[in-house]
Design a protein around this motif. Structure first.
Motif, PDB file in Angstrom:
ATOM      1  N   ARG A 175       0.798  -1.172  -0.132  1.00 15.29           N
ATOM      2  CA  ARG A 175       0.061   0.133  -0.138  1.00 15.29           C
ATOM      3  C   ARG A 175       0.919   1.173  -0.139  1.00 15.29           C
ATOM      4  N   GLY A 176       0.997   1.882  -1.156  1.00 15.55           N
ATOM      5  CA  GLY A 176       1.899   2.911  -1.219  1.00 15.55           C
ATOM      6  C   GLY A 176       3.394   2.308  -1.342  1.00 15.55           C
ATOM      7  N   ASP A 177       4.161   2.804  -0.473  1.00 14.62           N
ATOM      8  CA  ASP A 177       5.724   2.282  -0.513  1.00 14.62           C
ATOM      9  C   ASP A 177       5.925   1.038   0.688  1.00 14.62           C
ATOM     10  N   PHE A 178       4.703   0.933   1.438  1.00 14.92           N
ATOM     11  CA  PHE A 178       4.916  -0.214   2.357  1.00 14.92           C
ATOM     12  C   PHE A 178       4.316  -1.188   2.392  1.00 14.92           C
ATOM     13  N   TYR A 179       4.738  -2.440   2.778  1.00  8.41           N
ATOM     14  CA  TYR A 179       4.002  -3.705   2.782  1.00  8.41           C
ATOM     15  C   TYR A 179       3.395  -3.919   4.174  1.00  8.41           C
ATOM     16  N   HIS A 180       1.959  -4.112   4.162  1.00  8.81           N
ATOM     17  CA  HIS A 180       1.471  -4.199   5.406  1.00  8.81           C
ATOM     18  C   HIS A 180       1.261  -6.038   5.389  1.00  8.81           C
ATOM     19  N   ARG A 181       1.597  -6.491   6.654  1.00 12.71           N
ATOM     20  CA  ARG A 181       1.831  -8.056   6.751  1.00 12.71           C
ATOM     21  C   ARG A 181       0.594  -8.525   7.692  1.00 12.71           C
ATOM     22  N   ARG A 182       0.384  -9.990   7.425  1.00  9.64           N
ATOM     23  CA  ARG A 182      -0.779 -10.667   8.259  1.00  9.64           C
ATOM     24  C   ARG A 182      -0.383 -12.146   8.221  1.00  9.64           C
ATOM     25  N   LEU A 183      -0.841 -12.826   9.219  1.00  9.21           N
ATOM     26  CA  LEU A 183      -0.664 -14.229   8.942  1.00  9.21           C
ATOM     27  C   LEU A 183      -1.616 -14.802   7.812  1.00  9.21           C
ATOM     28  N   GLU A 184      -1.070 -15.874   7.333  1.00 10.90           N
ATOM     29  CA  GLU A 184      -2.039 -16.358   6.033  1.00 10.90           C
ATOM     30  C   GLU A 184      -3.246 -16.997   6.662  1.00 10.90           C
ATOM     31  N   SER A 185      -3.250 -17.572   7.804  1.00  8.50           N
ATOM     32  CA  SER A 185      -4.181 -18.161   8.566  1.00  8.50           C
ATOM     33  C   SER A 185      -3.952 -18.277   9.931  1.00  8.50           C
ATOM     34  N   GLY A 186      -5.126 -18.129  10.795  1.00  4.82           N
ATOM     35  CA  GLY A 186      -4.805 -18.052  12.295  1.00  4.82           C
ATOM     36  C   GLY A 186      -4.630 -16.776  12.943  1.00  4.82           C
ATOM     37  N   ALA A 187      -4.908 -16.816  14.215  1.00  4.27           N
ATOM     38  CA  ALA A 187      -4.749 -15.577  14.935  1.00  4.27           C
ATOM     39  C   ALA A 187      -3.142 -15.400  15.395  1.00  4.27           C
ATOM     40  N   LEU A 196       4.309  -8.051  13.322  1.00  7.09           N
ATOM     41  CA  LEU A 196       3.481  -7.786  11.999  1.00  7.09           C
ATOM     42  C   LEU A 196       2.854  -6.362  12.186  1.00  7.09           C
ATOM     43  N   LYS A 197       3.000  -5.542  13.221  1.00  3.87           N
ATOM     44  CA  LYS A 197       2.084  -4.207  13.188  1.00  3.87           C
ATOM     45  C   LYS A 197       2.703  -3.311  12.511  1.00  3.87           C
ATOM     46  N   GLU A 198       4.104  -3.300  12.293  1.00 10.33           N
ATOM     47  CA  GLU A 198       4.679  -2.160  11.754  1.00 10.33           C
ATOM     48  C   GLU A 198       5.019  -2.455  10.250  1.00 10.33           C
ATOM     49  N   PRO A 199       4.419  -1.557   9.265  1.00  9.75           N
ATOM     50  CA  PRO A 199       4.663  -1.817   7.744  1.00  9.75           C
ATOM     51  C   PRO A 199       5.896  -1.755   7.511  1.00  9.75           C
ATOM     52  N   ARG A 200       6.416  -2.541   6.508  1.00  8.50           N
ATOM     53  CA  ARG A 200       7.909  -2.648   6.163  1.00  8.50           C
ATOM     54  C   ARG A 200       7.831  -1.939   4.776  1.00  8.50           C
ATOM     55  N   PRO A 201       8.911  -0.986   4.495  1.00  6.89           N
ATOM     56  CA  PRO A 201       9.146  -0.299   3.467  1.00  6.89           C
ATOM     57  C   PRO A 201       9.414  -1.264   2.301  1.00  6.89           C
ATOM     58  N   ALA A 202       9.140  -0.750   1.192  1.00 10.28           N
ATOM     59  CA  ALA A 202       9.526  -1.487  -0.369  1.00 10.28           C
ATOM     60  C   ALA A 202      10.917  -1.238  -0.621  1.00 10.28           C
ATOM     61  N   ILE A 203      11.842  -2.087  -0.196  1.00 12.49           N
ATOM     62  CA  ILE A 203      13.365  -1.886  -0.214  1.00 12.49           C
ATOM     63  C   ILE A 203      13.894  -2.086  -1.536  1.00 12.49           C
ATOM     64  N   THR A 204      14.801  -1.514  -2.202  1.00 14.17           N
ATOM     65  CA  THR A 204      15.604  -1.925  -3.120  1.00 14.17           C
ATOM     66  C   THR A 204      16.997  -1.278  -2.875  1.00 14.17           C
ATOM     67  N   GLN A 205      18.102  -2.048  -3.018  1.00 16.73           N
ATOM     68  CA  GLN A 205      19.359  -1.424  -3.406  1.00 16.73           C
ATOM     69  C   GLN A 205      19.762  -0.962  -4.410  1.00 16.73           C
ATOM     70  N   TYR A 206      18.837  -1.353  -5.648  1.00 14.73           N
ATOM     71  CA  TYR A 206      19.037  -0.776  -6.681  1.00 14.73           C
ATOM     72  C   TYR A 206      18.953   0.798  -7.087  1.00 14.73           C
ATOM     73  N   ALA A 207      18.694   1.463  -8.431  1.00 15.92           N
ATOM     74  CA  ALA A 207      18.633   2.309  -8.755  1.00 15.92           C
ATOM     75  C   ALA A 207      17.491   3.128  -8.742  1.00 15.92           C
ATOM     76  N   GLY A 208      16.345   2.327  -9.011  1.00 19.81           N
ATOM     77  CA  GLY A 208      14.886   2.839  -8.949  1.00 19.81           C
ATOM     78  C   GLY A 208      14.575   3.261 -10.330  1.00 19.81           C
ATOM     79  N   LYS A 209      15.512   3.157 -11.252  1.00 21.44           N
ATOM     80  CA  LYS A 209      15.235   3.376 -12.702  1.00 21.44           C
ATOM     81  C   LYS A 209      16.336   2.608 -13.660  1.00 21.44           C
ATOM     82  N   PRO A 210      15.867   2.249 -15.054  1.00 27.48           N
ATOM     83  CA  PRO A 210      16.826   1.872 -15.724  1.00 27.48           C
ATOM     84  C   PRO A 210      18.199   2.383 -15.865  1.00 27.48           C
TER      85      PRO A 210
END
Length: 332
Positions: A175-187, A196-210
């Motif tokens: 969602r936007g530039d962050f991953y929101h996470r949840r268990l696939e099954s179960g509480a 799981l509560k903190e969204p993870r940034p969409a990480i890249t070590q590359y340039a972000g462009k060709p």
């Protein structure tokens, strides 16, 4: 953790006490950074090409297009349905020697993090992996403290710390530039919910462009923490990446990308108030046909000031090494 009680001055006993507490904090505190390991090799940078065709058919066309204008999109997402199995191992060592009040102290800390898992790309939108399924086979941290006082050695190994998501399957949605996470099954348990509560940034070590072969780009803190395997926190540069070469690797096309810089980071203990300097050098191989990394290595020496008490400092040195590799997916 019990530390040895030598017949020594109160200052030296204070040093041992402080080391014991700090090492416990390190063993527990590493759990925060290390949980970033799964995102280490999920490439989600904005791509100029939308992956709408099956992987085997679409990828060669993308590689040919890149060659025609001399630019390569290292951030392009793998095709929907792609699966990658991953193994990672990071080792951080730091220590030194101190002479104080007529006594000699040698102190060395070693922290090791291991990650193993499988990530499947479920959805790709606009060239970005927007939904992922990750199964965490292994997420664990170990810690050892080796202290020698006037020739008497004490080795303390902390129990292996298994992170709460080990053995679980997690769905990550962009969602936007962050991953929101949840268990696939179960509480989730309380500990899992905390991870799981903190969204993870969409990480890249590359340039972000060709980019063309020889191109360089700067790296942000999230990418640098990933390059450190989660063993350093609050990491800053400057550090750069560079596309070294693009060549055939079997039937595929692969890029060699180098990384390096004067990196600073922190450990979750109070013994290193000024943080650590890391002379980071790294190399990754990326399969441009499949749009996945197949292997990465980063490493280099560490240095910093270890503050054990008033008038008791160690000019500490060590190293940080992080290795990651892909495991082939078994053929049914």
């Amino acid at each position: 953790m019990q530390m040895p009680r030598f017949q020594i001055s109160p200052m030296i006993e204070l040093i041992f006490s402080k080391v014991a507490v700090a090492c416990l904090l390190l063993a527990v505190g590493c759990a925060g950074p290390v949980q970033k390991l799964p995102e280490r090799n999920v490439r989600v940078g904005a791509s100029r090409q939308v992956a709408t065709q099956p992987e085997v058919e679409a990828a060669p066309m993308a590689a040919a297009a890149a060659k025609s204008d001399g630019l390569y999109d290292l951030d392009a997402a793998a095709a929907p349905g792609s699966t990658q199995r991953e193994d990672g191992r990071g080792v951080l060592t730091i220590g030194g020697e101190l002479e104080h009040d007529g006594h000699r102290l040698s102190l060395h800390l070693t922290s090791e993090a291991r990650f193993s898992g499988t990530t499947q790309v479920l959805e790709v939108v606009g060239g970005r992996a927007t939904k992922l399924r990750t199964t965490y086979d292994k997420l664990e941290v170990t810690m050892e403290v080796r202290a020698t006082m006037d020739g008497q050695e004490q080795v303390n190994q902390m129990p292996s710390s298994t992170l709460p998501l080990q053995g679980e399957t997690v769905i990550s949605e962009l969602r936007g530039d962050f991953y929101h996470r949840r268990l696939e099954s179960g509480a989730p348990t309380a500990e899992q919910a905390e991870m799981l509560k903190e969204p993870r940034p969409a990480i890249t070590q590359y340039a972000g462009k060709p980019v063309a072969v020889g191109a360089m780009w700067g790296m942000n803190s999230d990418a640098l923490e990933a390059m450190a395997g989660g063993l350093l926190d609050k990491v800053t540069g400057p550090a750069t990446g560079r596309l070294v070469s693009v060549a055939a690797c079997g039937e595929h096309t692969c890029a060699q990308v180098a990384f390096g810089g004067e990196v600073r980071g922190e450990l979750p203990i109070g013994l290193l108030p000024d943080g650590l300097q890391w002379q980071m050098q790294g190399l990754c191989q990326r399969d441009l046909t499949r749009q996945v990394d197949t292997a990465c290595h980063t490493g280099g020496p560490l240095s910093g000031r270890m503050q054990l008490g008033p008038g008791a400092e160690i000019e500490a040195t060590g190293s940080l090494q992080f290795d990651w590799q892909e495991r082939p997916v078994p053929t049914p």
